[in-house]
Design a protein around this motif. Sequence first.
Motif, PDB file in Angstrom:
ATOM      1  N   THR A 149      20.530   8.420  -6.683  1.00  0.00           N
ATOM      2  CA  THR A 149      19.430   7.999  -7.548  1.00  0.00           C
ATOM      3  C   THR A 149      19.722   6.647  -8.187  1.00  0.00           C
ATOM      4  OG1 THR A 149      20.318   9.290  -9.392  1.00  0.00           O
ATOM      5  CG2 THR A 149      18.618  10.319  -8.060  1.00  0.00           C
ATOM      6  N   ARG A 150      20.975   6.379  -8.527  1.00  0.00           N
ATOM      7  CA  ARG A 150      21.328   5.085  -9.117  1.00  0.00           C
ATOM      8  C   ARG A 150      21.223   3.957  -8.099  1.00  0.00           C
ATOM      9  NH1 ARG A 150      23.525   4.526 -14.566  1.00  0.00           N
ATOM     10  NH2 ARG A 150      24.532   2.735 -13.633  1.00  0.00           N
ATOM     11  N   LEU A 151      21.659   4.210  -6.870  1.00  0.00           N
ATOM     12  CA  LEU A 151      21.649   3.163  -5.853  1.00  0.00           C
ATOM     13  C   LEU A 151      20.264   2.916  -5.273  1.00  0.00           C
ATOM     14  CD1 LEU A 151      24.928   3.956  -3.918  1.00  0.00           C
ATOM     15  CD2 LEU A 151      24.463   1.966  -5.321  1.00  0.00           C
ATOM     16  N   ARG A 152      19.450   3.940  -5.173  1.00  0.00           N
ATOM     17  CA  ARG A 152      18.138   3.797  -4.535  1.00  0.00           C
ATOM     18  C   ARG A 152      17.006   3.622  -5.528  1.00  0.00           C
ATOM     19  NH1 ARG A 152      18.256   7.918   0.585  1.00  0.00           N
ATOM     20  NH2 ARG A 152      20.198   7.136   1.461  1.00  0.00           N
ATOM     21  N   ALA A 153      17.322   3.413  -6.780  1.00  0.00           N
ATOM     22  CA  ALA A 153      16.272   3.215  -7.779  1.00  0.00           C
ATOM     23  C   ALA A 153      15.575   1.889  -7.520  1.00  0.00           C
ATOM     24  CB  ALA A 153      16.859   3.237  -9.183  1.00  0.00           C
ATOM     25  N   GLY A 154      14.273   1.909  -7.571  1.00  0.00           N
ATOM     26  CA  GLY A 154      13.508   0.684  -7.369  1.00  0.00           C
ATOM     27  C   GLY A 154      13.616  -0.224  -8.588  1.00  0.00           C
ATOM     28  N   GLY A 155      13.181  -1.436  -8.426  1.00  0.00           N
ATOM     29  CA  GLY A 155      13.217  -2.387  -9.526  1.00  0.00           C
ATOM     30  C   GLY A 155      12.265  -2.001 -10.636  1.00  0.00           C
ATOM     31  N   VAL A 156      12.637  -2.309 -11.832  1.00  0.00           N
ATOM     32  CA  VAL A 156      11.796  -2.018 -12.984  1.00  0.00           C
ATOM     33  C   VAL A 156      10.813  -3.159 -13.152  1.00  0.00           C
ATOM     34  CG1 VAL A 156      11.771  -1.622 -15.464  1.00  0.00           C
ATOM     35  CG2 VAL A 156      13.641  -0.732 -14.082  1.00  0.00           C
ATOM     36  N   ASN A 157       9.534  -2.831 -13.135  1.00  0.00           N
ATOM     37  CA  ASN A 157       8.508  -3.843 -13.324  1.00  0.00           C
ATOM     38  C   ASN A 157       8.283  -4.037 -14.808  1.00  0.00           C
ATOM     39  OD1 ASN A 157       8.201  -4.040 -10.582  1.00  0.00           O
ATOM     40  ND2 ASN A 157       6.555  -2.536 -10.499  1.00  0.00           N
ATOM     41  N   LYS A 158       8.802  -5.125 -15.332  1.00  0.00           N
ATOM     42  CA  LYS A 158       8.678  -5.396 -16.755  1.00  0.00           C
ATOM     43  C   LYS A 158       7.523  -6.371 -16.961  1.00  0.00           C
ATOM     44  CE  LYS A 158      11.323  -6.806 -20.740  1.00  0.00           C
ATOM     45  NZ  LYS A 158      12.601  -7.292 -21.237  1.00  0.00           N
ATOM     46  N   THR A 159       6.626  -5.992 -17.842  1.00  0.00           N
ATOM     47  CA  THR A 159       5.504  -6.870 -18.134  1.00  0.00           C
ATOM     48  C   THR A 159       5.799  -7.657 -19.407  1.00  0.00           C
ATOM     49  OG1 THR A 159       4.396  -5.165 -19.417  1.00  0.00           O
ATOM     50  CG2 THR A 159       3.860  -5.283 -17.064  1.00  0.00           C
ATOM     51  N   HIS A 160       5.156  -8.765 -19.533  1.00  0.00           N
ATOM     52  CA  HIS A 160       5.387  -9.641 -20.675  1.00  0.00           C
ATOM     53  C   HIS A 160       4.112  -9.808 -21.504  1.00  0.00           C
ATOM     54  CE1 HIS A 160       9.293 -10.722 -19.045  1.00  0.00           C
ATOM     55  NE2 HIS A 160       8.712 -10.832 -17.864  1.00  0.00           N
ATOM     56  N   HIS A 161       3.326  -8.745 -21.619  1.00  0.00           N
ATOM     57  CA  HIS A 161       2.073  -8.840 -22.343  1.00  0.00           C
ATOM     58  C   HIS A 161       2.300  -9.126 -23.824  1.00  0.00           C
ATOM     59  CE1 HIS A 161      -0.120  -7.634 -18.833  1.00  0.00           C
ATOM     60  NE2 HIS A 161       0.517  -6.475 -18.765  1.00  0.00           N
ATOM     61  N   TYR A 162       3.239  -8.422 -24.434  1.00  0.00           N
ATOM     62  CA  TYR A 162       3.456  -8.582 -25.863  1.00  0.00           C
ATOM     63  C   TYR A 162       3.991  -9.970 -26.193  1.00  0.00           C
ATOM     64  CZ  TYR A 162       5.084  -7.948 -30.612  1.00  0.00           C
ATOM     65  OH  TYR A 162       5.295  -8.112 -31.952  1.00  0.00           O
ATOM     66  N   SER A 163       4.953 -10.447 -25.417  1.00  0.00           N
ATOM     67  CA  SER A 163       5.512 -11.773 -25.708  1.00  0.00           C
ATOM     68  C   SER A 163       4.477 -12.865 -25.478  1.00  0.00           C
ATOM     69  CB  SER A 163       6.762 -12.032 -24.872  1.00  0.00           C
ATOM     70  OG  SER A 163       6.462 -11.984 -23.509  1.00  0.00           O
ATOM     71  N   THR A 164       3.612 -12.699 -24.486  1.00  0.00           N
ATOM     72  CA  THR A 164       2.548 -13.674 -24.253  1.00  0.00           C
ATOM     73  C   THR A 164       1.554 -13.651 -25.406  1.00  0.00           C
ATOM     74  OG1 THR A 164       2.782 -13.305 -21.883  1.00  0.00           O
ATOM     75  CG2 THR A 164       0.787 -14.401 -22.616  1.00  0.00           C
ATOM     76  N   PHE A 165       1.199 -12.481 -25.865  1.00  0.00           N
ATOM     77  CA  PHE A 165       0.284 -12.356 -26.998  1.00  0.00           C
ATOM     78  C   PHE A 165       0.888 -12.983 -28.248  1.00  0.00           C
ATOM     79  CE2 PHE A 165      -0.932  -9.849 -30.753  1.00  0.00           C
ATOM     80  CZ  PHE A 165      -2.287 -10.157 -30.800  1.00  0.00           C
TER      81      PHE A 165
END
Length: 65
Positions: free
Chosen positions: A38-54
């Motif tokens: 599970t650690r090796l095959r975990a997909g990338g975390v999609n981090k959004t930047h909505h708050y910092s843009t706001f």
Amino acid sequence: QVETSAFASDKTLRGMMDEMEALYASHFAHGDQKRAKTRLRAGGVNKTHHYSTFRSGMLLGIGVP
């Protein structure tokens, strides 16, 4: 026609993946194969930047009259 080579075959690649999982499990996951997979095959975390843009937009809007 595609030429079959050693690095492109599924058996070789699968063997490499299994060997890497076993190595990772023995060194970092204390022998727990499931946790290692599970650690090796975990997909990338999609981090959004909505708050910092706001926040940047609000501060620029307040700072620039």
